[in-house]
Design a protein around this motif. Structure first.
Motif, mmCIF file in Angstrom:
data_model
loop_
_atom_site.group_PDB
_atom_site.id
_atom_site.type_symbol
_atom_site.label_atom_id
_atom_site.label_comp_id
_atom_site.label_asym_id
_atom_site.label_seq_id
_atom_site.Cartn_x
_atom_site.Cartn_y
_atom_site.Cartn_z
ATOM 1 N N ASN A 196 -5.093 34.814 -28.646
ATOM 2 C CA ASN A 196 -3.948 34.572 -29.519
ATOM 3 C C ASN A 196 -4.166 33.319 -30.367
ATOM 4 O O ASN A 196 -4.872 32.393 -29.965
ATOM 5 C CB ASN A 196 -2.666 34.421 -28.695
ATOM 6 N N ASP A 199 0.296 32.898 -35.854
ATOM 7 C CA ASP A 199 0.672 34.051 -36.680
ATOM 8 C C ASP A 199 -0.267 35.242 -36.488
ATOM 9 O O ASP A 199 -0.478 36.035 -37.416
ATOM 10 C CB ASP A 199 0.719 33.664 -38.163
ATOM 11 N N THR A 201 -1.184 38.902 -35.081
ATOM 12 C CA THR A 201 -0.531 40.150 -34.674
ATOM 13 C C THR A 201 -1.600 41.123 -34.196
ATOM 14 O O THR A 201 -2.626 41.307 -34.849
ATOM 15 C CB THR A 201 0.250 40.768 -35.839
ATOM 16 N N SER A 203 -2.345 45.114 -33.196
ATOM 17 C CA SER A 203 -1.750 46.409 -33.524
ATOM 18 C C SER A 203 -2.677 47.555 -33.147
ATOM 19 O O SER A 203 -3.901 47.412 -33.161
ATOM 20 C CB SER A 203 -1.435 46.506 -35.029
ATOM 21 N N ARG A 210 0.253 52.662 -38.378
ATOM 22 C CA ARG A 210 0.443 51.733 -37.271
ATOM 23 C C ARG A 210 1.508 52.282 -36.327
ATOM 24 O O ARG A 210 2.617 52.614 -36.747
ATOM 25 C CB ARG A 210 0.850 50.352 -37.776
ATOM 26 N N SER A 213 2.679 47.278 -32.200
ATOM 27 C CA SER A 213 2.154 45.940 -32.495
ATOM 28 C C SER A 213 2.838 44.920 -31.602
ATOM 29 O O SER A 213 3.911 45.185 -31.032
ATOM 30 C CB SER A 213 2.376 45.577 -33.972
ATOM 31 N N SER A 215 3.139 40.310 -31.107
ATOM 32 C CA SER A 215 2.788 38.940 -31.490
ATOM 33 C C SER A 215 3.623 37.990 -30.640
ATOM 34 O O SER A 215 4.738 38.334 -30.235
ATOM 35 C CB SER A 215 3.043 38.698 -32.984
ATOM 36 N N ARG A 216 3.079 36.798 -30.385
ATOM 37 C CA ARG A 216 3.770 35.803 -29.572
ATOM 38 C C ARG A 216 3.558 34.420 -30.162
ATOM 39 O O ARG A 216 2.478 34.112 -30.666
ATOM 40 C CB ARG A 216 3.238 35.823 -28.131
ATOM 41 N N SER A 241 -6.625 43.056 -34.931
ATOM 42 C CA SER A 241 -6.000 41.736 -34.841
ATOM 43 C C SER A 241 -6.008 41.139 -36.239
ATOM 44 O O SER A 241 -7.006 41.232 -36.957
ATOM 45 C CB SER A 241 -6.764 40.835 -33.867
ATOM 46 N N ASN A 243 -4.205 37.922 -38.995
ATOM 47 C CA ASN A 243 -3.283 36.871 -39.417
ATOM 48 C C ASN A 243 -3.204 36.949 -40.947
ATOM 49 O O ASN A 243 -3.824 37.837 -41.540
ATOM 50 C CB ASN A 243 -3.730 35.484 -38.915
ATOM 51 N N HIS A 247 -8.724 39.582 -40.628
ATOM 52 C CA HIS A 247 -8.445 40.620 -39.644
ATOM 53 C C HIS A 247 -9.753 41.108 -39.026
ATOM 54 O O HIS A 247 -10.826 40.976 -39.623
ATOM 55 C CB HIS A 247 -7.688 41.789 -40.276
ATOM 56 N N ARG A 487 9.372 42.473 -42.468
ATOM 57 C CA ARG A 487 8.148 41.723 -42.654
ATOM 58 C C ARG A 487 8.500 40.249 -42.823
ATOM 59 O O ARG A 487 9.390 39.902 -43.617
ATOM 60 C CB ARG A 487 7.378 42.207 -43.895
#
Length: 539
Positions: A196, A199, A201, A203, A210, A213, A215-216, A241, A243, A247, A487
């Motif tokens: 991680n 920002d 994500t 998916s 998609r 997904s 994110s944390r 993955s 940001n 990707h 978004r």
């Protein structure tokens, strides 16, 4: 006005005078030589310059936001051209507020002097005096923050830029989850994981859509996302993955990940290509058999004009052929026939929830062809092609939806059925800002919502570039459809689309199965006829 006071005293007076803009500009002009004070004296008061910067930026307009990948070279373009040679250019930087000088460029005694902050940025800065643009080489995450440009030449102009620098996302890893309980039908459950970051994500994509997904905000924990699908061989699955600036993708290799050759019993599901190949091969074999049998059968029944062959093909009573059309268009229901005998009687029937009527009757009477149309229901909008039996409906409306049945009578009766569905044009979707403000902690103050008038089988969808990211449909057409764009950083091109949904993947598969059953039924009828003829000849 301030002949007997120093610049420091002036700054003190102004700070106690409600930060008036006029006084600030008078101080600026005074300390830069406009009132007889030497320009080099301004650089001798760093504390004064710092206080002046703070005073000028207390109101501060919202900065232009830029995102960049760590290690790249970024140029902060100002959009200016032809900056005057005697203009003083300042660049300031700060993680939250620009308060540290990093570039000072001014003209002193006809010579341009540019000083860079080498403690913070070393030799990574480069100023373009012609535009005021600033280039930062080998940018790092520590360089994230606010960059402010000041151009001083009589008046005072300010530009602010907020730069966010991201590290490249890590490569995703697909592994097999721990074994589930024996009652579960899934013997292999892929899980995608990634380190991680800010920002980031994670998916799963099914083909290009998609499907899930995660994110944390806590970047200390890895991200894990299981693929909740039962049959993994039908589609192509990819884990991504991402940001805002990078990707990484990994495609699922189900044969390598999951051992289908173990002692446990398993079910083999063929992929999409294999399904299509099998269907095509089956269709070719069935058509070859039918062609041979039809050739044999038509040599015996040629005197019937070919209608006996057609009656055999449709005695199984297959599901009606489905047609979809837009309201107001001209629709021709093609039968696929050619050379219908001139003395055959052709009938067309129309059936709906509100009617069951004969709409066309064409027959030969005393050597003359008479064709009667139902003018009460369809007025003058119908036209029959006697050579093929095809029916044309002009200016079709939603009230014309229903089942149309063709009967051709020449000794025996042959039937064809067609189910026609007429749709109204979909309304144009409207994009508005969602009412109600978000919390102050949220960085996005605008939340687009797409709306459209709902009708039969209407679907409302959001597309990110060419990929559909969300959709909604409702059977209750009395309510409008509303779909928010969920978004956080809308940095792509988004399109809202309203469309009529005709049939999905499940319906297509069902129709293929029904077509296969029809082919087998036809083959069985023809085989029965052939064997019965052979037995009668041998007997």
């Amino acid at each position: 006005m301030y002949q007997d006071v120093t610049c420091v005293d002036l700054a003190s007076q102004i700070s106690q005078n409600s930060l008036r803009t006029t006084l600030l500009f008078q101080l600026l002009n005074y300390c830069t030589g406009r009132n007889g004070f030497q320009q080099e004296s301004f650089a001798q008061f760093p504390r004064l310059q710092h206080r002046l910067n703070c005073l000028l930026f207390t109101a501060g307009e919202e900065a232009v936001r830029l995102q960049e990948l760590e290690g790249n070279t970024v140029t902060i373009h100002t959009g200016l051209t032809g900056v005057q040679n005697d203009t003083q250019i300042l660049w300031l930087y700060g993680s939250e507020k620009a308060d540290v000088n990093i570039v000072i460029c001014q003209v002193f005694r006809g010579e341009t002097k540019t000083e860079y902050n080498r403690d913070r940025f070393r030799d990574r800065l480069q100023l373009d005096r012609g535009s005021g643009s600033l280039t930062i080489r080998n940018i790092s995450r520590e360089d994230s923050g606010v960059y402010t440009l000041q151009i001083i030449r009589g008046s005072f102009s300010v530009w602010s830029f907020r730069i966010k620098v991201y590290a490249p996302v890590s490569k995703t890893v697909i592994s097999k989850a721990e074994k589930r309980s024996r009652t579960s039908n899934e013997s292999c459950s892929p899980v995608c994981s990634v380190e991680n970051g800010e920002d980031v994500t994670l998916s799963w994509y099914e083909e290009k859509e998609r499907i899930s997904s995660i994110s944390r905000s806590d970047s200390s924990e890895h991200l894990h996302l299981p693929l909740n699908r039962t049959f993994l061989n039908i589609y192509t699955y990819t884990c991504e993955s991402a940001n805002p600036v990078s990707h990484q993708t990994t495609q699922l290799n189900i044969a390598e990940l999951c051992d289908f050759n173990s002692d446990q019993s398993s079910v083999h599901c063929c992929g999409t290509v294999e399904v299509v190949v099998r269907l095509v091969l089956s269709a070719v074999v069935v058509l070859a058999i039918v062609t041979v049998l039809l050739y044999h059968f038509t040599s015996r029944t040629a005197s019937d004009g070919g209608l006996a062959r057609k009656s055999l093909l449709f005695t199984a009573g297959e599901e009606a052929v489905r047609l979809h059309e837009l309201e107001g268009n001209t629709l021709t229901i093609h039968t696929g026939l050619t050379g219908v005998q001139s003395d055959a009687q052709i009938l067309w029937f129309y059936r709906s929830e509100k009617a069951d009527i004969k709409i066309v009757n064409s027959q030969v009477f005393r050597g003359r062809i008479n064709t009667d149309y139902n003018r009460d229901r369809f007025r003058d909008r119908l036209h029959l092609d006697r050579s093929s039996g095809s029916l044309t409906i002009r200016n079709i409306s939603r009230e014309d939806s229903g089942v149309y049945t063709l009967q051709i009578i020449k000794g025996k009766t042959s039937d064809w059925s067609f189910r026609v569905k007429v749709y109204a044009p979909v309304s144009k979707p409207v994009i508005k800002n969602q009412p109600g403000s978000r919390s102050r902690k949220h960085s996005v103050s605008c939340s687009p919502v797409c709306s459209v008038e709902n009708r039969e089988d209407v679907t409302l969808s959001w597309y990110e570039e060419k990929e559909r990211i969300s959709s909604i449909s409702r059977s209750d057409s009395s309510e409008h459809l509303h779909l928010p764009l969920n978004r956080t950083f809308p940095s792509y091109t988004y399109t809202c689309c309203s469309s009529v949904h005709c049939c999905g993947t499940v319906e297509v598969v069902v129709r293929l199965v029904l077509s296969a059953v029809m082919a087998l039924a036809t083959f069985a009828v023809l085989l029965y006829h052939f064997t019965s003829r052979t037995v009668s000849q041998t007997g």
